[in-house]
Write a protein that holds these residues in place. Sequence first.
Motif, PDB file in Angstrom:
ATOM      1  N   GLY A   1      51.997  -4.746  22.131  1.00 42.05           N
ATOM      2  CA  GLY A   1      51.677  -3.699  21.168  1.00 42.05           C
ATOM      3  C   GLY A   1      50.650  -4.195  20.173  1.00 42.05           C
ATOM      4  O   GLY A   1      50.445  -5.400  20.020  1.00 42.05           O
ATOM      5  N   LEU A   2      49.992  -3.231  19.513  1.00 35.23           N
ATOM      6  CA  LEU A   2      48.967  -3.567  18.536  1.00 35.23           C
ATOM      7  C   LEU A   2      48.853  -2.423  17.542  1.00 35.23           C
ATOM      8  O   LEU A   2      48.843  -1.250  17.934  1.00 35.23           O
ATOM      9  CB  LEU A   2      47.615  -3.784  19.235  1.00 35.23           C
ATOM     10  CG  LEU A   2      46.449  -4.243  18.379  1.00 35.23           C
ATOM     11  CD1 LEU A   2      46.693  -5.660  17.831  1.00 35.23           C
ATOM     12  CD2 LEU A   2      45.160  -4.219  19.195  1.00 35.23           C
ATOM     13  N   THR A   3      48.761  -2.760  16.265  1.00 37.18           N
ATOM     14  CA  THR A   3      48.472  -1.762  15.243  1.00 37.18           C
ATOM     15  C   THR A   3      46.999  -1.397  15.371  1.00 37.18           C
ATOM     16  O   THR A   3      46.138  -2.265  15.380  1.00 37.18           O
ATOM     17  CB  THR A   3      48.754  -2.332  13.840  1.00 37.18           C
ATOM     18  OG1 THR A   3      50.115  -2.755  13.787  1.00 37.18           O
ATOM     19  CG2 THR A   3      48.514  -1.278  12.774  1.00 37.18           C
ATOM     20  N   VAL A   4      46.733  -0.083  15.476  1.00 41.12           N
ATOM     21  CA  VAL A   4      45.370   0.402  15.680  1.00 41.12           C
ATOM     22  C   VAL A   4      45.079   1.472  14.638  1.00 41.12           C
ATOM     23  O   VAL A   4      45.766   2.484  14.573  1.00 41.12           O
ATOM     24  CB  VAL A   4      45.186   0.979  17.104  1.00 41.12           C
ATOM     25  CG1 VAL A   4      43.788   1.521  17.296  1.00 41.12           C
ATOM     26  CG2 VAL A   4      45.509  -0.073  18.165  1.00 41.12           C
ATOM     27  N   SER A   5      44.064   1.234  13.814  1.00 44.36           N
ATOM     28  CA  SER A   5      43.667   2.263  12.858  1.00 44.36           C
ATOM     29  C   SER A   5      42.313   2.860  13.214  1.00 44.36           C
ATOM     30  O   SER A   5      41.940   3.895  12.678  1.00 44.36           O
ATOM     31  CB  SER A   5      43.652   1.707  11.430  1.00 44.36           C
ATOM     32  OG  SER A   5      42.755   0.642  11.324  1.00 44.36           O
TER      33      SER A   5
ATOM     34  N   LEU B   1      50.421   2.775  16.247  1.00 44.69           N
ATOM     35  CA  LEU B   1      50.943   1.641  17.000  1.00 44.69           C
ATOM     36  C   LEU B   1      50.803   1.986  18.472  1.00 44.69           C
ATOM     37  O   LEU B   1      51.345   2.992  18.925  1.00 44.69           O
ATOM     38  CB  LEU B   1      52.405   1.365  16.647  1.00 44.69           C
ATOM     39  CG  LEU B   1      53.094   0.261  17.446  1.00 44.69           C
ATOM     40  CD1 LEU B   1      52.382  -1.074  17.291  1.00 44.69           C
ATOM     41  CD2 LEU B   1      54.553   0.145  17.042  1.00 44.69           C
ATOM     42  N   TRP B   2      50.031   1.194  19.182  1.00 47.66           N
ATOM     43  CA  TRP B   2      49.847   1.386  20.612  1.00 47.66           C
ATOM     44  C   TRP B   2      50.722   0.359  21.325  1.00 47.66           C
ATOM     45  O   TRP B   2      50.671  -0.833  21.003  1.00 47.66           O
ATOM     46  CB  TRP B   2      48.396   1.170  20.999  1.00 47.66           C
ATOM     47  CG  TRP B   2      47.435   2.214  20.502  1.00 47.66           C
ATOM     48  CD1 TRP B   2      47.501   2.914  19.340  1.00 47.66           C
ATOM     49  CD2 TRP B   2      46.253   2.643  21.157  1.00 47.66           C
ATOM     50  NE1 TRP B   2      46.424   3.755  19.240  1.00 47.66           N
ATOM     51  CE2 TRP B   2      45.635   3.612  20.340  1.00 47.66           C
ATOM     52  CE3 TRP B   2      45.633   2.299  22.356  1.00 47.66           C
ATOM     53  CZ2 TRP B   2      44.451   4.241  20.699  1.00 47.66           C
ATOM     54  CZ3 TRP B   2      44.445   2.927  22.693  1.00 47.66           C
ATOM     55  CH2 TRP B   2      43.870   3.892  21.883  1.00 47.66           C
TER      56      TRP B   2
ATOM     57  N   LEU C   1      52.458   7.284  15.578  1.00 48.68           N
ATOM     58  CA  LEU C   1      51.994   7.312  14.189  1.00 48.68           C
ATOM     59  C   LEU C   1      53.074   6.694  13.324  1.00 48.68           C
ATOM     60  O   LEU C   1      54.235   7.116  13.376  1.00 48.68           O
ATOM     61  CB  LEU C   1      51.711   8.747  13.746  1.00 48.68           C
ATOM     62  CG  LEU C   1      50.596   9.447  14.497  1.00 48.68           C
ATOM     63  CD1 LEU C   1      50.429  10.867  13.973  1.00 48.68           C
ATOM     64  CD2 LEU C   1      49.294   8.679  14.382  1.00 48.68           C
ATOM     65  N   LEU C   2      52.703   5.710  12.540  1.00 50.11           N
ATOM     66  CA  LEU C   2      53.675   5.005  11.714  1.00 50.11           C
ATOM     67  C   LEU C   2      53.774   5.645  10.340  1.00 50.11           C
ATOM     68  O   LEU C   2      52.809   6.178   9.815  1.00 50.11           O
ATOM     69  CB  LEU C   2      53.310   3.530  11.604  1.00 50.11           C
ATOM     70  CG  LEU C   2      53.285   2.769  12.925  1.00 50.11           C
ATOM     71  CD1 LEU C   2      52.988   1.294  12.679  1.00 50.11           C
ATOM     72  CD2 LEU C   2      54.573   2.936  13.703  1.00 50.11           C
TER      73      LEU C   2
END
Length: 172
Positions: free
Chosen positions: A43-47, A32-33, A83-84
């Motif tokens: 924010g944005l989930t980034v993989s 999660l950035w 890190l989630l």
Amino acid sequence: MTIHGDHPFLPPESDRSPVRRLRGRLPSPVGLWTTAYDGKRAGLTVSSMLVADGDPGYVIGLLDPDSDLCEMLLKARTAVVSLLGEPHRQLADAFGYVAPAPGGPFRMIDWTETEWGPAPVGVSAWAGCTLVDPDPPEVGWALQVQLEIVHVELAADEIPVIVHRRGRYIVV
């Protein structure tokens, strides 16, 4: 009403990108950035990201150039990369814009305000980072953003992290 076994918006196999399908088979961290600028947060989930060890260390990620996070990060020039874990699946979906978040995803958990942006409380690790290049290069569909790691917070290893593979979360 009919319940389908397949995803209703999935294109036919012949129309799917083989590169995207290759990428989907790689387990990726669920990060999660987050950032803040001028009293606002994004924010944005980034993989699509990796961490490069060194002195200094770096986080390199692929960000949607049209995302609120990308726009704000280029202004703020700082970010928190978290890190989630297992308890954060709904948070990951909310920041990934694939699940509803009444009142916005920042209302789903508690946050610590840092000099790099908001850090989620209860994650296994987070890093405070600064943007290296204010004009990141385009790579495929994304911008390749490079962040220098300035500060790292590590929680106990008992928090199981999640990775993303082929559209699903896996606990590791």
